[in-house]
Enzyme design. Structure first.
Site, PDB file in Angstrom:
ATOM      1  N   GLY A  32       0.546  -0.970   0.153  1.00  0.00           N
ATOM      2  CA  GLY A  32      -0.042  -0.156   0.074  1.00  0.00           C
ATOM      3  C   GLY A  32       0.757   1.248  -0.015  1.00  0.00           C
ATOM      4  O   GLY A  32       2.129   1.189  -0.488  1.00  0.00           O
ATOM      5  N   SER A  33       0.195   2.280   0.587  1.00  0.00           N
ATOM      6  CA  SER A  33       1.145   3.691   0.242  1.00  0.00           C
ATOM      7  C   SER A  33       2.134   3.697   1.831  1.00  0.00           C
ATOM      8  O   SER A  33       2.280   2.938   2.497  1.00  0.00           O
ATOM      9  CB  SER A  33       0.158   4.565   0.641  1.00  0.00           C
ATOM     10  OG  SER A  33      -0.225   4.655   2.181  1.00  0.00           O
TER      11      SER A  33
ATOM     12  N   GLN B 178       2.689   6.248   3.529  1.00  0.00           N
ATOM     13  CA  GLN B 178       2.184   6.924   4.831  1.00  0.00           C
ATOM     14  C   GLN B 178       1.769   5.560   5.562  1.00  0.00           C
ATOM     15  O   GLN B 178       1.933   5.609   6.883  1.00  0.00           O
ATOM     16  CB  GLN B 178       1.132   7.641   4.197  1.00  0.00           C
ATOM     17  CG  GLN B 178       0.350   8.410   5.289  1.00  0.00           C
ATOM     18  CD  GLN B 178      -0.893   8.961   5.036  1.00  0.00           C
ATOM     19  OE1 GLN B 178      -1.285   8.700   3.763  1.00  0.00           O
ATOM     20  NE2 GLN B 178      -1.624   9.659   5.823  1.00  0.00           N
ATOM     21  N   VAL B 179       0.878   4.709   5.209  1.00  0.00           N
ATOM     22  CA  VAL B 179       0.330   3.581   5.798  1.00  0.00           C
ATOM     23  C   VAL B 179       1.411   2.746   5.971  1.00  0.00           C
ATOM     24  O   VAL B 179       1.469   2.026   7.559  1.00  0.00           O
ATOM     25  CB  VAL B 179      -0.857   3.073   5.369  1.00  0.00           C
ATOM     26  CG1 VAL B 179      -1.480   1.719   5.999  1.00  0.00           C
ATOM     27  CG2 VAL B 179      -2.162   3.995   4.963  1.00  0.00           C
ATOM     28  N   GLY B 180       2.460   2.534   5.421  1.00  0.00           N
ATOM     29  CA  GLY B 180       3.540   1.565   5.565  1.00  0.00           C
ATOM     30  C   GLY B 180       4.469   1.933   6.497  1.00  0.00           C
ATOM     31  O   GLY B 180       4.776   0.979   7.490  1.00  0.00           O
TER      32      GLY B 180
ATOM     33  N   CYS C  11       2.314  -0.016  -8.814  1.00  0.00           N
ATOM     34  CA  CYS C  11       3.488   0.568  -8.393  1.00  0.00           C
ATOM     35  C   CYS C  11       4.882   0.532  -9.073  1.00  0.00           C
ATOM     36  O   CYS C  11       5.504   1.274  -8.715  1.00  0.00           O
ATOM     37  CB  CYS C  11       3.727   0.097  -6.934  1.00  0.00           C
ATOM     38  SG  CYS C  11       3.491  -1.659  -6.551  1.00  0.00           S
TER      39      CYS C  11
ATOM     40  N   GLN D 253      -9.490   8.726  -5.055  1.00  0.00           N
ATOM     41  CA  GLN D 253      -8.068   8.651  -5.986  1.00  0.00           C
ATOM     42  C   GLN D 253      -8.382   9.575  -7.029  1.00  0.00           C
ATOM     43  O   GLN D 253      -7.363  10.466  -7.404  1.00  0.00           O
ATOM     44  CB  GLN D 253      -7.873   7.482  -6.455  1.00  0.00           C
ATOM     45  CG  GLN D 253      -7.233   6.224  -5.310  1.00  0.00           C
ATOM     46  CD  GLN D 253      -6.151   6.747  -4.970  1.00  0.00           C
ATOM     47  OE1 GLN D 253      -5.604   6.979  -3.584  1.00  0.00           O
ATOM     48  NE2 GLN D 253      -4.972   6.818  -5.819  1.00  0.00           N
TER      49      GLN D 253
ATOM     50  N   GLU E 294       4.440  10.065  -5.356  1.00  0.00           N
ATOM     51  CA  GLU E 294       3.552   9.004  -6.198  1.00  0.00           C
ATOM     52  C   GLU E 294       2.497   9.765  -6.493  1.00  0.00           C
ATOM     53  O   GLU E 294       1.591   9.984  -5.606  1.00  0.00           O
ATOM     54  CB  GLU E 294       3.549   7.765  -5.584  1.00  0.00           C
ATOM     55  CG  GLU E 294       2.968   6.697  -6.226  1.00  0.00           C
ATOM     56  CD  GLU E 294       3.028   5.397  -5.836  1.00  0.00           C
ATOM     57  OE1 GLU E 294       2.541   5.220  -4.502  1.00  0.00           O
ATOM     58  OE2 GLU E 294       3.523   4.222  -6.271  1.00  0.00           O
TER      59      GLU E 294
HETATM   60  C1  UN1 Z   1       1.907  -3.629  -7.926  1.00  0.00           C
HETATM   61  O1  UN1 Z   1       1.720  -2.490  -8.918  1.00  0.00           O
HETATM   62  O2  UN1 Z   1       1.907  -3.521  -6.692  1.00  0.00           O
HETATM   63  O3  UN1 Z   1       5.308  -5.694 -12.661  1.00  0.00           O
HETATM   64  C2  UN1 Z   1       2.476  -4.795  -8.750  1.00  0.00           C
HETATM   65  C3  UN1 Z   1       4.137  -5.296 -12.818  1.00  0.00           C
HETATM   66  C4  UN1 Z   1       3.058  -6.373 -12.176  1.00  0.00           C
HETATM   67  C5  UN1 Z   1       3.061  -6.242 -10.610  1.00  0.00           C
HETATM   68  C6  UN1 Z   1       2.890  -4.792 -10.019  1.00  0.00           C
HETATM   69  N1  UN1 Z   1       3.547  -7.728 -12.369  1.00  0.00           N
HETATM   70  O4  UN1 Z   1       3.823  -4.385 -13.179  1.00  0.00           O
END
Ligand code: UN1
Length: 495
Positions: free
Chosen positions: A229-230, A232-234, A285, A332, A386
């Site tokens: 997750g984020s 901030q929460v992490g 991410c 979001q 982000e």
């Molecule tokens: C994520 O966005 O938390 O490499 C994982 C990638 C995907 C996984 C992303 N296999 O974009």
């Protein structure tokens, strides 16, 4: 029509939430489409799940690892069987395109097959003792009860990344999925039920971070927490686990970069930029949220990228022609739009998009036009923070050294890519980038499950999901020595 669910699974019994409170699960592309209503779990529900996991733990930890892995294999087969059906549900519940929904489930299938094999490996080492007639080896030992908290952007793949290795390792589990995608999570849990997993080994509670996620992190019975997750929460999860001396593995935000060198194949680099930035509407991410292009090709790259972005159809993920789907929820959406305003205020130029789509076919969903900033400089907030939406920006660089410096100037370090045919530039990037996942001539997204996945710096806390390292999240190493000399032998040469 909303589907009503008994959503809390504690010790093999499906129960309604203790408080009676519920929350709605809505289609991000059509807010009138109520997908399901789920009870909002609270601390009492979490405690019941942990109690069930505790009761099931001794027998599960004693079950041979290859047998534990059999359940994971069966779930992989069930995912394969139900792939189309689940993909349709994912496009509706989470919003991503059907193509990407299939890929999300495929990632779960791939990882099930990979982890099922790990049940018959779980390699440790045997090594030599300094003493005669003494044998030394290492064994993996399950940590205990695992609390797994997952995000909404990969509703099957990320729960799979956590649940499969936790179970193969011998942990029992309490799983809390994101409140935006509980129905897919429920379907995954039901597959374990269908596979005959013993009661209490996998427990399931839906609800919000507060109070359900928090209660799971803080429960004294939970020995390890895995959270995606984020940042901030992490941080809060890390602090609380730290105080309680719990194992904690975190996969948090990032600010990924695609570097384009003057000798790159520009067409490929444009495709990589468009795919990396706008797949899953930028909600990965690993999303390409910065594109650093060498000054010699920046003009041409910009032109081709904008041409490509102009062809992107924005709409519901269930429509096969759509490339850019809705973002997950209104909160979001507002956050992404706020970042677009921040970028404008900082002096970056909106070259494409820069606004929500709220009329006609887009009226009921959370749609944002694919947005490209020009004139992004490394210090800007839009180049540092982000955004987690369909927003990327072009940064001009003059050398591979400068590109690496720009890449590393952020607090995160998950995924970075370089497009070049020059072997020196490629290896300088491979060595210099402070990122956990690095690509040469491939986009920043699309990690494969047999490789360790995770980031440096504030992206995580040193753990890696997927790959063989996934077991490290859920096991302790035990160093075992067996002395068969028949006498008391003392190490370190003590006479
Ligand atoms: C994520 O966005 O938390 O490499 C994982 C990638 C995907 C996984 C992303 N296999 O974009």
């Amino acid at each position: 029509m909303a589907e009503e669910h008994l959503d809390i699974l504690a010790g093999g019994r499906w129960i309604t939430g203790h408080s009676g409170d519920t929350f709605e699960d809505r289609n991000p592309a059509d807010r009138d489409d109520l997908v399901a209503v789920f009870p909002a779990g609270d601390t009492v529900d979490v405690a019941e799940c942990v109690e069930a996991a505790r009761a099931a733990y001794p027998a599960w930890a004693a079950t041979p690892a290859p047998r534990r892995a059999d359940y994971v294999l069966r779930v992989g087969l069930a995912l394969e069987r139900d792939k189309e059906d689940l993909a349709a549900l994912m496009a509706r519940e989470m919003g991503k395109t059907l193509k990407e929904s299939r890929a999300d489930i495929q990632e779960g299938i791939d990882f099930a097959f990979y982890m099922a094999g790990e049940g018959r490996r779980m390699f440790g080492v045997t090594t030599k003792s300094e003493l005669p007639n003494k044998f030394s080896m290492t064994l993996r030992h399950p940590i205990g009860i695992a609390g797994l908290i997952t995000p909404w952007n990969f509703p099957i793949a990320i729960p799979a990344w956590k649940i499969f290795p936790a179970l193969v390792s011998g942990c029992t589990v309490v799983f809390k999925p994101a409140e935006d995608t509980p129905l897919l999570a429920l379907r995954l849990v039901r597959m374990f039920e269908e596979a005959g997993l013993p009661d209490g080994v996998l427990n399931f509670v839906t609800g919000f971070g507060e109070p359900a996620g928090s209660a799971l992190v803080d429960h004294a019975g939970v020995r390890c927490v895995s959270f995606t997750g984020s940042l901030q929460v992490g941080r809060q999860v890390a602090e609380r686990c730290g105080r309680a001396m719990k194992r904690c593995s975190l996969e948090l935000g990032s600010k990924n970069i695609l570097i384009v060198m003057p000798d790159a194949d520009l067409d490929l680099a444009v495709e990589a930029g468009a795919w990396g930035a706008f797949a899953t509407s930028g909600q990965r991410c690993t999303a390409t949220s910065r594109i650093a292009v060498h000054g010699r090709v920046l003009g041409e790259y910009r032109k081709r990228l904008l041409e490509r972005v102009a062809t992107m159809k924005v709409g519901p993920g269930t429509d096969p022609g759509v490339e850019l789907a809705a973002v997950i929820n209104e909160r979001q959406k507002a956050r992404i739009l706020e970042y677009i305003e921040i970028g404008r205020a900082e002096g970056a130029t909106v070259l494409a998009g820069g606004h929500a789509l709220e009329t006609g076919e887009h009226a009921k969903g959370n749609f944002i036009a694919p947005t490209v900033f020009g004139g992004m400089t490394p210090g800007m907030r839009i180049a540092q923070e982000e955004i987690f939406g369909p927003v990327t920006g072009l940064i001009e660089i003059g050398s591979v050294e400068e590109a690496i410096e720009v890449a590393n100037s952020v607090q995160y370090g998950l995924s970075a890519a370089i497009y070049t045919h020059d072997v020196s530039s490629a290896f300088k990037a491979i060595e210099g980038l402070e990122f956990g996942v690095v690509y040469v001539n491939a986009p920043t997204i699309g990690a494969e499950v047999q490789l360790p996945f995770g980031g440096m710096k504030c992206t995580g806390n040193g753990h890696r999901e997927a790959g063989p390292t996934a077991l490290d999240e859920f096991t302790e190493w035990k160093a075992v020595s067996v002395d068969f000399s028949g006498k008391l032998q003392k190490a370190q040469g003590v006479e």
